[in-house]
Design a protein around this motif. Structure first.
Motif, mmCIF file in Angstrom:
data_model
loop_
_atom_site.group_PDB
_atom_site.id
_atom_site.type_symbol
_atom_site.label_atom_id
_atom_site.label_comp_id
_atom_site.label_asym_id
_atom_site.label_seq_id
_atom_site.Cartn_x
_atom_site.Cartn_y
_atom_site.Cartn_z
ATOM 1 N N LEU A 43 43.040 51.610 68.671
ATOM 2 C CA LEU A 43 42.850 51.819 67.222
ATOM 3 C C LEU A 43 42.361 53.224 66.883
ATOM 4 O O LEU A 43 42.749 53.790 65.863
ATOM 5 N N ASP A 69 44.683 41.885 62.175
ATOM 6 C CA ASP A 69 45.477 40.944 61.371
ATOM 7 C C ASP A 69 46.931 41.405 61.295
ATOM 8 O O ASP A 69 47.852 40.593 61.371
ATOM 9 N N LYS A 70 47.127 42.700 61.135
ATOM 10 C CA LYS A 70 48.495 43.232 61.074
ATOM 11 C C LYS A 70 49.180 43.065 62.425
ATOM 12 O O LYS A 70 50.351 42.703 62.500
ATOM 13 N N ILE A 71 48.463 43.385 63.481
ATOM 14 C CA ILE A 71 49.035 43.259 64.825
ATOM 15 C C ILE A 71 49.372 41.793 65.118
ATOM 16 O O ILE A 71 50.387 41.483 65.727
ATOM 17 N N ARG A 72 48.528 40.900 64.636
ATOM 18 C CA ARG A 72 48.780 39.472 64.845
ATOM 19 C C ARG A 72 50.098 39.031 64.206
ATOM 20 O O ARG A 72 50.803 38.171 64.745
ATOM 21 N N GLY A 107 53.114 45.225 60.826
ATOM 22 C CA GLY A 107 52.545 44.023 60.232
ATOM 23 C C GLY A 107 52.013 44.229 58.833
ATOM 24 O O GLY A 107 52.259 45.246 58.192
ATOM 25 N N GLY A 108 51.313 43.244 58.359
ATOM 26 C CA GLY A 108 50.668 43.331 57.055
ATOM 27 C C GLY A 108 51.442 42.638 55.960
ATOM 28 O O GLY A 108 52.646 42.399 56.088
ATOM 29 N N VAL A 142 39.318 44.328 61.924
ATOM 30 C CA VAL A 142 39.980 43.028 61.734
ATOM 31 C C VAL A 142 41.224 43.171 60.868
ATOM 32 O O VAL A 142 42.213 42.453 61.069
ATOM 33 N N ASP A 143 41.198 44.100 59.936
ATOM 34 C CA ASP A 143 42.380 44.329 59.110
ATOM 35 C C ASP A 143 43.547 44.814 59.982
ATOM 36 O O ASP A 143 44.687 44.363 59.829
ATOM 37 N N CYS A 144 43.252 45.719 60.899
ATOM 38 C CA CYS A 144 44.297 46.202 61.820
ATOM 39 C C CYS A 144 44.793 45.070 62.726
ATOM 40 O O CYS A 144 45.997 44.918 62.941
ATOM 41 N N MET A 151 50.462 48.155 64.621
ATOM 42 C CA MET A 151 49.990 47.648 63.329
ATOM 43 C C MET A 151 50.946 48.049 62.204
ATOM 44 O O MET A 151 50.971 47.417 61.152
ATOM 45 N N ASN A 211 35.440 45.626 59.310
ATOM 46 C CA ASN A 211 36.534 45.239 58.407
ATOM 47 C C ASN A 211 37.814 46.008 58.705
ATOM 48 O O ASN A 211 38.910 45.455 58.637
ATOM 49 N N THR A 212 37.677 47.284 59.029
ATOM 50 C CA THR A 212 38.858 48.071 59.395
ATOM 51 C C THR A 212 39.524 47.479 60.626
ATOM 52 O O THR A 212 40.744 47.321 60.671
ATOM 53 N N SER A 254 47.391 48.502 71.965
ATOM 54 C CA SER A 254 47.143 49.289 70.766
ATOM 55 C C SER A 254 45.719 49.849 70.821
ATOM 56 O O SER A 254 44.762 49.105 71.005
ATOM 57 N N ARG A 269 33.850 35.942 58.392
ATOM 58 C CA ARG A 269 34.530 35.222 59.475
ATOM 59 C C ARG A 269 33.559 34.906 60.622
ATOM 60 O O ARG A 269 33.592 33.816 61.186
ATOM 61 N N CYS A 286 35.103 40.574 57.806
ATOM 62 C CA CYS A 286 34.694 40.255 59.173
ATOM 63 C C CYS A 286 33.359 39.528 59.158
ATOM 64 O O CYS A 286 33.157 38.553 59.891
ATOM 65 N N ASN A 296 41.867 34.250 59.028
ATOM 66 C CA ASN A 296 41.967 35.354 58.080
ATOM 67 C C ASN A 296 42.526 34.953 56.714
ATOM 68 O O ASN A 296 42.838 35.818 55.898
#
Lengths: 328, 328, 328, 328
Positions: free
Chosen positions: C256, C156-159, B262-263, C152-154, B259, C149-150, C254, D270, D267, D66
């Motif tokens: 988390l 999103d970064k990995i994505r 990203g971001g 999905v935020d992580c 992670m 939320n934590t 990963s 979504r 989240c 997202n």
């Protein structure tokens, strides 16, 4: 040979900014590291006059490195502008055994420190804490980097709605006298045009730029405007002016306001605060006084307080060009 | 007199990093600003070999300044290590009319560019894009500042639970060969101790530091460990070692992992990307080749690619001291 | 007629979760609103045994509504499992004049409360605080929404990096016995496949799903895996298995980890905590005991503690279907 | 027996909100899952009239779950209010082979859909997308949860500076007709007082509450005010009024504005969007029309569009009490 420093007082003054707590922590721990005592002075110079002090050991600053605001609180002090007020403040420091002062704040706070030093020969060291980045002698003030991230984060959100509706947004950001935030956050947020206090680009250029933007196929645009922009209209007047001259535009206004001063500091601001706090205390130990610590050309440096106050932190002209090119 | 540049190719190569999209946007728009064509090359050198190209006008990079990753995608190319692969790549560029190349990536990507230039006398300009900040010739690589914020944000969260339970956490961060992330994020996150590849502090020091920490009244602690730390144990072995030697500690491990790459880029990274993209394209226009653009001492500068590859980006030794003092 | 409550004790126990501080604040202020005293008990049941108490007036909980972790700290208590330990705890409460208890935690904490009530007829009210959402009698536990939320935020970064490199990522999230986090965050993050403890989908389905994903033109994928998934392999073994069977995939893992427990609570969790705290204290005032407060079908309700402990919080089977459809 | 649906059209209309893209994705993929075609209609009803359509296969909605805003864009359509406009729209749908419509938006958008259905017997299904949460028939509208998090995040930042300076802040949030955002975000942000359109608490109560707050030892306070509050003064007039009556207060105003509509969806939003999209498409397949999908009492339900438009989404009165107690 310099007088040995045994107890340092630290205060925050003027507008608060993210990183002030990290700087307080750094001052406190650097003192502890060198076996010097440290006291915190509440509410800036006003607390100095009122003797609102607190002993601060290294554990008193646990878990504040990531907190916005200032645990010592800040205030503007009318009393400190009077000789009587400063005399009272000096007496309080002597009584508490404080023999040197670290002032975290901006120009106004440094001026207070300089006068205090002149009157009582009291060692003073300044740390630049303000989101505006408008202080000579440092490339970055504490809180500036965090404020930039806050602003681009807000404009990213506004862009979502702007591009969903093909709208034009005027976003007002902080900066009464300095365009650093507007210029950097404007580039970071992909602004079409950026209006700053340092330069009057003229209303014609704005209209021209917006027309070109439309013609080039952009469906939505953001204009970033510093509070103190030189175009001679506030952001709402500007909206009316643009809508009158470019009826194809439906302009929305957003004034970001005080949230720009808050928030958890960025890593950059935390590291900067840590470095500056170390340098401030160690400079006092070395017998130096009347300097501001800052960072320039990747190095921590000292600038005479007088120079820091009088000098002007110029915006980077190269960035004006970059901004122009980016809105192609 | 330099050959006139008419069409620039841009690619991203190696590990992706936040700010790469902002750099692509900057390259594309700077080309448009100077009436030069621009094509995007997908998947780095591999796409160059496969002719995976796309014309990029200024509107093709709308709304990407704030996106992590790279819209041109990245890949490692085995074929590009062969003369045949590079020959094919060169033919594709010629066929597409491309006469200069901007490579956004790290050391490995620059090496590829240098070889390509040597073989075909093809103008190449590098932009440093990696979160590790381990490239000579620039104080900041693209994505580094963002990664620091991601790491401190994660450790802030871990600290919530650490301090609720009076626990010790070992947090592994990226940095196989360079301790920049660990050192800066460690200071930013208020780490008790920081282990980096550049320096073997020794296991004794770690135990000693943790014991002192407990004695000083700290109820919870974070140790930040770079992947490539020199202490000769991985983070899980280290946990076992510490628990065996300091039974009063209950150690938890967190490996932050991918992670960190990203971001949405920080404002700092977006502005940096914008500046470097402008400089890269304009340097090609001026007839320069085989340089990396970077920022040093607050200025955008050029460093010969060869030097950028061979040189080492040293950590700031002052920060080791600051880190020590901060954990008082 | 119920005994009049004059002083309420509040503690947090078990794993911490975001929103616990907001719940403490709510308990404290609801007491103040009803002119009841309140004391905070540090480190859960262990602090009850050690008499680690603190008077809490309404100002003692200023500015904590947005803080992760728990200011009262949490700990697991071996002593509280012994009759002697509980006797000591009871004596301490009596000595301090405490006549009712609010326990913020999970199943284990409620069991402790129930036994304590049975032995000493001491009024106890539970508030469900755990990120896992695995407690019967409430649709949402404190911290669950924040953890989602934590996560999905992580992801999103990995994505960002997954889609830049066309990679497959296995992301392990918390949930040893419950798949709520994996299922909801997996849908929220757009996961290809979600593995949970409640259901063994089988390895064949996973391979099949990944093959279809590739065939359908997806260039990168995320698989979300709960710690306690039923597939019988840990996340690293799963990686090996998939790479052995689908050599076209380069799998990254990963985990988390603990950061999922921290962070500033979401608005949802803050409001939930406020509502539950009010209900807990007012139920005690009404003479009720041995209940857990929760929210179900949009209403704050009471569930007997015994039921809350024995019952199982089922995952929403509809979401399994939604997840399937979303990965089309 | 219902007409078999072969092609669904989806549009977003009215103000955009976070989660609209996730809903579009859900509609598109649910169609693909059931082997139904799907087309996206740009700019709401206006694009329907102009025939601004795009085929949408399952891969067309990759990586948008997202993203804030709406990739289909939104617009208000004057033409759609005319019979001619709607006739043109209907012809376009028939020409494109569309035989059912999913409308993502608010009351106004649903009214348009209802009229369209009445005139052409065209199947219509609504998904509630608005940050205001002011729609009857669902406990949560798309974007509401995200907006709450945006608002508390902003107020957390403002609180940093408020508490550093012992100041009173008036924060205006969205909600012209509905106090849901103000009430929930106000509780979440720890507001002293909350002013909403549903209830005129009166100016006296506000002054009284602020005086009590000062007396109780609070050094800083936040008042959250919905745009449409019933107190009969805008936020700046309110500031003047309070400063005139409580000279000890230095009031600052912050109007959060349009950023509340943007940002990456939470989240919760979504998952909600995913569930509602599935239900909307599958209800059309089952031959249903003129319903809005929503979530109530933890279940996805249908409400007749007419009822959804006419009904009023009441605020939760219990929350007014909770808010009162929390500001003790």
């Amino acid at each position: 040979m310099p007088k040995t420093i045994k107890k340092v007082g630290v205060l925050t003054s003027g507008g608060d900014s993210p990183g002030m707590n990290a700087a307080i922590r750094s001052v406190v721990r650097t003192c502890a590291y060198h076996n010097i005592e440290c006291i915190g002075i509440y509410r800036g110079y006003q607390g100095m006059i009122e003797g609102d002090f607190k002993e601060m050991g290294p554990r008193s600053v646990n878990n504040i490195v990531n907190k916005g605001g200032t645990i010592l609180k800040s205030a503007r002090s009318v009393d400190f502008r009077t000789p009587e007020g400063r005399k009272k403040a000096h007496e309080n420091l002597l009584k508490a055994g404080v023999d040197a002062l670290v002032v975290i704040g901006g120009d106004g706070s440094f001026t207070g420190g300089l006068i205090f030093n002149a009157e009582f020969d009291f060692p003073v060291m300044g740390i630049p804490g303000t989101i505006d980045n408008d202080i000579y002698g440092t490339s970055f003030t504490l809180g500036y980097d965090t404020a930039l991230n806050t602003v681009v984060d807000c404009i990213d959100k506004i862009r979502d709605t702007a591009s969903s509706h093909n709208r034009l947004f005027f976003v007002e950001v902080m900066g009464r006298d300095a365009g650093h935030i507007a210029l950097n956050a404007g580039i970071g947020a992909g602004a079409e045009e950026i209006l700053i206090p340092e330069e009057d680009l003229g209303l014609d250029r704005l209209l021209d730029s917006l027309q070109k933007s439309k013609a080039s196929g952009k469906s939505s645009s953001i204009v970033v405007i510093a509070e103190g922009d030189k175009i001679g209209k506030n952001v709402f007047e500007l909206k009316d002016y643009v809508e009158a001259n470019l009826p194809e535009y439906d302009v929305r206004v957003s004034v970001l306001g005080h949230m720009q001063r808050g928030g958890s500091p960025s890593c950059f601001d935390r590291v900067l605060a840590s470095r500056l706090g170390v340098k401030a205390v160690e400079s006092l130990i070395e017998g130096k006084s009347n300097y501001m610590v800052g960072v320039k050309e990747d190095k921590v440096i000292l600038t005479p307080l007088e120079q820091a106050i009088k000098g002007k932190s110029e915006i980077d002209r190269e960035l004006l060009r970059v901004s122009d090119i980016m809105s192609t």
